[in-house]
Design a protein around this motif. Structure first.
Motif: not given
Length: 341
Positions: A66-67, A102-104, A146-150
């Motif tokens: 989201a950021q 969907n949270h994003v 968007i692309g991301g990983d934790v």
């Protein structure tokens, strides 16, 4: 006959959690040799969404995405009402349901629009760009990609690693967390970068996976299976070869010569291997755009982090080519960019 639409990247935004964690601090927390990290991995710093001391979650994947999405939208000068779809590529969703995308969307105030979540490793960002390009050219809509990983969610940072196998230990020093996003539309505004081609192809038929991340449910969460497995030798052998194949396949499809390439975004596995791959690609006239030595391997965030660096130095009329390899089941990925004059 209707003219074929083009897809343009209007803006990029990224998000890295907290302060960078250097090798000295990481080696102290994990009890591993700092010199081994420096020499074998070649990554200097990375970012974690969890507190290194307590393990507390400070940012979720959705928070980081989201950021990044908010920053991309702000840079593009668009608000929530002007976004027509959202695509997220990730290997580490916060939950299986609801989908993290969907949270994003919730955090960004997006509603009444299609959302897509693609679960994949290092190729997920490329797959997201591929789908978004199809949607933009097919519908004329504007999308947030968007692309991301934790990755730290899979690692016990408080564990005694003195007896860990090399295939397991490497994951503790290789990976980091982060997210990136772009606004894509059929209009050449903002950065005015055209997405000329996307390569997205599974090539792993008959091959053993190079990387496995297990999912544990209630029935098997107490099993002795290793949560993350990486065949680093197979990756070291195969990724450079596949990267060269991707580069020349894309150049041939585009009818670009190597001499016409101004920037090269190589695979971002780790600092040492990235440098080796760039040299093997054999395009010295193209400037290397890499980030992994500073950000760690944060999976699907990497192509967006590279693009952020690229756009800061890309002049009108210049061309760039990105190469991505996913070792989980051997996926070839890549894309070509051209900034309008």
């Amino acid at each position: 006959m209707e003219e074929q639409r083009e897809a343009y990247i209007n803006a990029v935004g990224t998000a890295l959690p907290g302060d960078p964690v250097d090798n000295a601090r990481l080696s102290k927390v994990l009890g591993v040799n700092e010199e081994w990290i420096d020499v074998f991995i070649g990554t200097r710093t990375r970012h974690f969404a969890r507190d290194l001391g307590t393990g507390e979650v400070r940012w979720t994947l959705a928070d980081l995405c989201a950021q990044a999405g908010e920053r991309a939208m702000a840079a593009a000068g668009v608000d929530a009402a002007e976004i027509d779809f959202v695509v997220l590529g990730t290997a580490t969703p916060d939950t299986l349901m609801p989908a993290s995308v969907n949270h994003v969307a919730e955090q960004l105030g997006l509603d009444q629009l299609p959302t897509y979540q693609l679960q994949s490793g290092c190729a997920g960002a490329v797959q997201a760009l591929d789908l978004a390009r199809t949607l933009v050219t097919g519908t004329g809509g504007r999308g947030l990609v968007i692309g991301g990983d934790v990755c730290s969610k899979h690692l016990d940072l408080r564990r005694d690693l003195s007896q860990a196998t090399p295939s397991e230990l490497v994951n503790y020093v290789l990976f980091g967390d982060g997210a990136g996003a772009v606004v894509m539309s059929p209009e050449p505004t903002g950065e005015r970068v055209a997405l000329r081609r996307v390569l997205n192809r599974l090539t792993g038929l008959g091959r053993a996976p190079g990387q496995v991340i297990e999912w544990f449910g209630l029935a098997d969460r107490d099993s002795d299976k290793q949560a993350i497995y990486e065949d680093y030798k197979a990756i070291e052998e195969s990724v450079p070869v596949m990267a060269v194949e991707i580069l020349w396949e894309l150049l041939e499809e585009l009818d670009w010569s190597a001499e016409q390439l101004d920037h090269l975004l190589p695979p971002q596995l780790a600092g040492r291997m990235t440098r080796r791959i760039y040299e093997q690609l054999g395009v010295p006239g193209a400037r290397e755009v890499s980030c992994v030595a500073d950000t760690g391997n944060n999976g699907n965030a990497l192509p967006f982090l590279q693009m952020e660096r690229l756009f800061g130095q890309m002049a009108g009329g210049e061309r760039a080519l990105a190469v991505a390899v996913e070792s989980s089941k051997w996926i070839k990925g890549g894309f070509a960019l051209e900034k309008l004059a």
